[in-house]
Design a protein around this motif. Structure first.
Motif, PDB file in Angstrom:
ATOM      1  N   ALA A  11      41.980  41.464  30.515  1.00 53.96           N
ATOM      2  CA  ALA A  11      42.892  40.318  30.658  1.00 53.96           C
ATOM      3  C   ALA A  11      44.323  40.728  30.330  1.00 53.96           C
ATOM      4  CB  ALA A  11      42.451  39.167  29.768  1.00 53.96           C
ATOM      5  N   TRP A  48      45.543  42.731  33.193  1.00 53.03           N
ATOM      6  CA  TRP A  48      45.749  41.878  34.362  1.00 53.03           C
ATOM      7  C   TRP A  48      47.116  41.202  34.295  1.00 53.03           C
ATOM      8  CZ3 TRP A  48      44.095  41.128  39.090  1.00 53.03           C
ATOM      9  CH2 TRP A  48      44.400  39.945  39.751  1.00 53.03           C
ATOM     10  N   HIS A  49      47.449  40.685  33.145  1.00 52.83           N
ATOM     11  CA  HIS A  49      48.734  39.994  33.013  1.00 52.83           C
ATOM     12  C   HIS A  49      49.913  40.961  33.058  1.00 52.83           C
ATOM     13  CE1 HIS A  49      47.149  35.997  32.502  1.00 52.83           C
ATOM     14  NE2 HIS A  49      46.276  36.467  31.625  1.00 52.83           N
ATOM     15  N   ARG A  65      49.992  43.796  34.873  1.00 53.38           N
ATOM     16  CA  ARG A  65      50.047  44.619  36.092  1.00 53.38           C
ATOM     17  C   ARG A  65      51.367  44.376  36.813  1.00 53.38           C
ATOM     18  NH1 ARG A  65      48.271  39.956  37.353  1.00 53.38           N
ATOM     19  NH2 ARG A  65      48.038  39.190  39.459  1.00 53.38           N
ATOM     20  N   SER A 118      41.531  41.104  43.708  1.00 48.16           N
ATOM     21  CA  SER A 118      41.186  39.952  42.875  1.00 48.16           C
ATOM     22  C   SER A 118      41.070  40.400  41.422  1.00 48.16           C
ATOM     23  CB  SER A 118      39.850  39.351  43.326  1.00 48.16           C
ATOM     24  OG  SER A 118      38.785  40.227  43.003  1.00 48.16           O
ATOM     25  N   ARG A 119      41.120  39.435  40.546  1.00 47.42           N
ATOM     26  CA  ARG A 119      40.974  39.763  39.124  1.00 47.42           C
ATOM     27  C   ARG A 119      39.597  40.372  38.863  1.00 47.42           C
ATOM     28  NH1 ARG A 119      42.823  36.228  33.923  1.00 47.42           N
ATOM     29  NH2 ARG A 119      41.893  37.572  32.353  1.00 47.42           N
ATOM     30  N   ASN A 120      38.596  39.873  39.522  1.00 49.73           N
ATOM     31  CA  ASN A 120      37.254  40.424  39.345  1.00 49.73           C
ATOM     32  C   ASN A 120      37.185  41.874  39.823  1.00 49.73           C
ATOM     33  OD1 ASN A 120      34.394  40.022  38.618  1.00 49.73           O
ATOM     34  ND2 ASN A 120      34.090  40.454  40.800  1.00 49.73           N
ATOM     35  N   PHE A 170      39.675  43.953  40.018  1.00 51.85           N
ATOM     36  CA  PHE A 170      40.470  44.711  39.057  1.00 51.85           C
ATOM     37  C   PHE A 170      39.633  45.014  37.816  1.00 51.85           C
ATOM     38  CE2 PHE A 170      43.391  44.706  35.387  1.00 51.85           C
ATOM     39  CZ  PHE A 170      44.278  45.707  35.760  1.00 51.85           C
ATOM     40  N   ALA A 171      38.955  43.997  37.300  1.00 48.14           N
ATOM     41  CA  ALA A 171      38.121  44.167  36.105  1.00 48.14           C
ATOM     42  C   ALA A 171      37.012  45.183  36.350  1.00 48.14           C
ATOM     43  CB  ALA A 171      37.532  42.821  35.690  1.00 48.14           C
TER      44      ALA A 171
END
Length: 104
Positions: free
Chosen positions: A59, A62-63, A65, A73-75, A77-78
């Motif tokens: 998280a 993500w913020h 990047r 997508s965030r998923n 990326f994770a």
């Protein structure tokens, strides 16, 4: 090819199998991360104590990047960060935590 991270900006790069993601912990990025994760000081304390969760680290990344194509997508990326492993993510995490704590 990605430009190298600029340390003076607090930038870091997290490398995955198929990509490299530039992370830039701007005020806006850190504020968004704090909204989601709670106190960044508490997050840094958890990290120092070995208690930081993978979801928290992702998280934060993500913020932070920067210049990421909007089609990831965030998923996705994770999943990419998780697949790369903690050894690949640790240098970027260390750099961002140093920015949060004000170290250079």
């Amino acid at each position: 090819m990605m430009a190298p991270a600029i340390e003076a900006r607090g930038e870091a790069v997290v490398r995955t199998e198929n990509a490299a993601f530039m992370l830039r912990p701007t005020f806006a990025a850190l504020a968004a991360a704090e909204e989601e994760l709670g106190s960044l000081f508490s997050l840094a304390e958890r990290a120092a104590g070995g208690q930081l969760k993978l979801t928290e680290m992702v998280a934060l990344f993500w913020h932070c990047r920067h210049d990421v194509t909007p089609d990831i997508s965030r998923n996705d990326f994770a999943e990419a960060v998780a697949a790369a492993g903690l050894a690949a993510a640790t240098p970027a995490l260390k750099s961002i935590l140093a920015q949060i704590l004000g170290a250079r």
